[in-house]
Write a protein that holds these residues in place. Structure first.
Motif, PDB file in Angstrom:
ATOM      1  N   LEU A  28       0.829  -1.201   0.000  1.00 12.18           N
ATOM      2  CA  LEU A  28       0.000   0.000   0.000  1.00 12.18           C
ATOM      3  C   LEU A  28       0.869   1.258   0.000  1.00 12.18           C
ATOM      4  O   LEU A  28       0.584   2.223  -0.724  1.00 12.18           O
ATOM      5  CB  LEU A  28      -0.937  -0.009   1.211  1.00 12.18           C
ATOM      6  CG  LEU A  28      -1.915   1.147   1.335  1.00 12.18           C
ATOM      7  CD1 LEU A  28      -2.843   1.220   0.135  1.00 12.18           C
ATOM      8  CD2 LEU A  28      -2.717   1.003   2.618  1.00 12.18           C
ATOM      9  N   ILE A  29       1.933   1.245   0.767  1.00  9.16           N
ATOM     10  CA  ILE A  29       2.856   2.382   0.795  1.00  9.16           C
ATOM     11  C   ILE A  29       3.497   2.581  -0.576  1.00  9.16           C
ATOM     12  O   ILE A  29       3.581   3.700  -1.078  1.00  9.16           O
ATOM     13  CB  ILE A  29       3.921   2.182   1.895  1.00  9.16           C
ATOM     14  CG1 ILE A  29       3.267   2.302   3.273  1.00  9.16           C
ATOM     15  CG2 ILE A  29       5.074   3.171   1.737  1.00  9.16           C
ATOM     16  CD1 ILE A  29       4.130   1.858   4.421  1.00  9.16           C
ATOM     17  N   THR A  30       3.930   1.486  -1.199  1.00  6.91           N
ATOM     18  CA  THR A  30       4.542   1.568  -2.526  1.00  6.91           C
ATOM     19  C   THR A  30       3.558   2.163  -3.532  1.00  6.91           C
ATOM     20  O   THR A  30       3.915   3.045  -4.325  1.00  6.91           O
ATOM     21  CB  THR A  30       5.006   0.171  -2.995  1.00  6.91           C
ATOM     22  OG1 THR A  30       5.997  -0.301  -2.079  1.00  6.91           O
ATOM     23  CG2 THR A  30       5.595   0.213  -4.392  1.00  6.91           C
ATOM     24  N   ALA A  31       2.321   1.707  -3.500  1.00  9.32           N
ATOM     25  CA  ALA A  31       1.297   2.217  -4.420  1.00  9.32           C
ATOM     26  C   ALA A  31       1.035   3.700  -4.168  1.00  9.32           C
ATOM     27  O   ALA A  31       0.839   4.470  -5.118  1.00  9.32           O
ATOM     28  CB  ALA A  31       0.017   1.409  -4.275  1.00  9.32           C
ATOM     29  N   SER A  32       1.046   4.103  -2.925  1.00  5.60           N
ATOM     30  CA  SER A  32       0.818   5.514  -2.593  1.00  5.60           C
ATOM     31  C   SER A  32       1.957   6.392  -3.083  1.00  5.60           C
ATOM     32  O   SER A  32       1.730   7.450  -3.674  1.00  5.60           O
ATOM     33  CB  SER A  32       0.647   5.685  -1.082  1.00  5.60           C
ATOM     34  OG  SER A  32      -0.478   4.972  -0.640  1.00  5.60           O
ATOM     35  N   ILE A  33       3.177   5.968  -2.850  1.00  3.29           N
ATOM     36  CA  ILE A  33       4.338   6.745  -3.276  1.00  3.29           C
ATOM     37  C   ILE A  33       4.404   6.837  -4.798  1.00  3.29           C
ATOM     38  O   ILE A  33       4.832   7.846  -5.353  1.00  3.29           O
ATOM     39  CB  ILE A  33       5.628   6.159  -2.671  1.00  3.29           C
ATOM     40  CG1 ILE A  33       5.643   6.441  -1.161  1.00  3.29           C
ATOM     41  CG2 ILE A  33       6.879   6.729  -3.342  1.00  3.29           C
ATOM     42  CD1 ILE A  33       6.777   5.804  -0.403  1.00  3.29           C
ATOM     43  N   ALA A  34       3.948   5.806  -5.482  1.00  2.00           N
ATOM     44  CA  ALA A  34       3.945   5.821  -6.946  1.00  2.00           C
ATOM     45  C   ALA A  34       3.116   6.982  -7.487  1.00  2.00           C
ATOM     46  O   ALA A  34       3.386   7.481  -8.590  1.00  2.00           O
ATOM     47  CB  ALA A  34       3.420   4.496  -7.489  1.00  2.00           C
ATOM     48  N   TRP A  56       2.961   9.990  -6.157  1.00  2.00           N
ATOM     49  CA  TRP A  56       3.558  11.281  -5.835  1.00  2.00           C
ATOM     50  C   TRP A  56       4.062  11.957  -7.107  1.00  2.00           C
ATOM     51  O   TRP A  56       4.561  11.303  -8.016  1.00  2.00           O
ATOM     52  CB  TRP A  56       4.717  11.117  -4.877  1.00  2.00           C
ATOM     53  CG  TRP A  56       4.333  10.730  -3.479  1.00  2.00           C
ATOM     54  CD1 TRP A  56       3.083  10.510  -2.987  1.00  2.00           C
ATOM     55  CD2 TRP A  56       5.230  10.492  -2.395  1.00  2.00           C
ATOM     56  NE1 TRP A  56       3.147  10.154  -1.662  1.00  2.00           N
ATOM     57  CE2 TRP A  56       4.460  10.133  -1.275  1.00  2.00           C
ATOM     58  CE3 TRP A  56       6.603  10.542  -2.270  1.00  2.00           C
ATOM     59  CZ2 TRP A  56       5.017   9.851  -0.042  1.00  2.00           C
ATOM     60  CZ3 TRP A  56       7.166  10.252  -1.046  1.00  2.00           C
ATOM     61  CH2 TRP A  56       6.372   9.915   0.057  1.00  2.00           C
ATOM     62  N   ASN A  57       3.994  13.268  -7.131  1.00  2.00           N
ATOM     63  CA  ASN A  57       4.459  14.045  -8.273  1.00  2.00           C
ATOM     64  C   ASN A  57       5.960  14.339  -8.106  1.00  2.00           C
ATOM     65  O   ASN A  57       6.357  15.485  -7.863  1.00  2.00           O
ATOM     66  CB  ASN A  57       3.643  15.331  -8.396  1.00  2.00           C
ATOM     67  CG  ASN A  57       3.938  16.075  -9.673  1.00  2.00           C
ATOM     68  OD1 ASN A  57       4.443  15.491 -10.628  1.00  2.00           O
ATOM     69  ND2 ASN A  57       3.627  17.353  -9.692  1.00  2.00           N
ATOM     70  N   VAL A 108      13.686   9.810  -7.374  1.00  2.00           N
ATOM     71  CA  VAL A 108      13.428  10.250  -5.995  1.00  2.00           C
ATOM     72  C   VAL A 108      12.476   9.273  -5.312  1.00  2.00           C
ATOM     73  O   VAL A 108      12.684   8.899  -4.153  1.00  2.00           O
ATOM     74  CB  VAL A 108      12.872  11.687  -5.976  1.00  2.00           C
ATOM     75  CG1 VAL A 108      12.405  12.082  -4.579  1.00  2.00           C
ATOM     76  CG2 VAL A 108      13.921  12.662  -6.486  1.00  2.00           C
ATOM     77  N   LYS A 109      11.444   8.838  -6.011  1.00  2.00           N
ATOM     78  CA  LYS A 109      10.513   7.861  -5.443  1.00  2.00           C
ATOM     79  C   LYS A 109      11.242   6.581  -5.067  1.00  2.00           C
ATOM     80  O   LYS A 109      11.043   6.032  -3.977  1.00  2.00           O
ATOM     81  CB  LYS A 109       9.397   7.536  -6.434  1.00  2.00           C
ATOM     82  CG  LYS A 109       8.426   8.653  -6.663  1.00  2.00           C
ATOM     83  CD  LYS A 109       7.354   8.164  -7.610  1.00  2.00           C
ATOM     84  CE  LYS A 109       6.825   9.250  -8.477  1.00  2.00           C
ATOM     85  NZ  LYS A 109       5.803   8.777  -9.401  1.00  2.00           N
ATOM     86  N   ARG A 110      12.085   6.101  -5.967  1.00  2.00           N
ATOM     87  CA  ARG A 110      12.820   4.855  -5.720  1.00  2.00           C
ATOM     88  C   ARG A 110      13.734   4.991  -4.511  1.00  2.00           C
ATOM     89  O   ARG A 110      13.818   4.107  -3.660  1.00  2.00           O
ATOM     90  CB  ARG A 110      13.628   4.472  -6.965  1.00  2.00           C
ATOM     91  CG  ARG A 110      14.437   3.205  -6.830  1.00  2.00           C
ATOM     92  CD  ARG A 110      15.169   2.845  -8.116  1.00  2.00           C
ATOM     93  NE  ARG A 110      15.825   3.934  -8.794  1.00  2.00           N
ATOM     94  CZ  ARG A 110      17.024   4.435  -8.460  1.00  2.00           C
ATOM     95  NH1 ARG A 110      17.684   3.940  -7.446  1.00  2.00           N
ATOM     96  NH2 ARG A 110      17.559   5.426  -9.149  1.00  2.00           N
TER      97      ARG A 110
END
Length: 87
Positions: A27-33, A35-36, A41-43
């Motif tokens: 769920l955290i990974t999906a949420s961060i994906a 992000w603008n 930076v996401k990785r």
């Protein structure tokens, strides 16, 4: 923020257990994906947002669950909540 529930059902809030970590981190990974930010930076940020078994010593982790799917996460710092109880 507008939230649309695809599936109507009962939401249960309960303490998280270690077996929940895969779903929590997914769920955290999906949420961060969403992000603008740049993919780089996401990785780089992703691993610092994931919970590990040791985090149960430092946080009270709770999940909001719809059927068998974790739909939300609550993390309370045990040190902060302990300090508030003693004030």
């Amino acid at each position: 923020m507008n939230i649309r529930l695809e599936k109507q059902g009962k939401i249960t809030i309960r303490p998280a257990v270690e077996i929940d970590l895969d779903q929590i981190n997914h769920l955290i990974t999906a949420s961060i994906a969403g992000w603008n930010l740049s993919e780089r930076v996401k990785r780089l940020a992703l691993s610092s947002y994931h919970y590990k078994p040791d985090d149960f010593r430092h946080f009270e982790l709770w999940v909001a669950q719809n059927d068998n799917n974790i739909a939300g996460i609550i993390a309370l710092d045990k040190q902060l909540t302990s300090n508030q109880k003693h004030q």
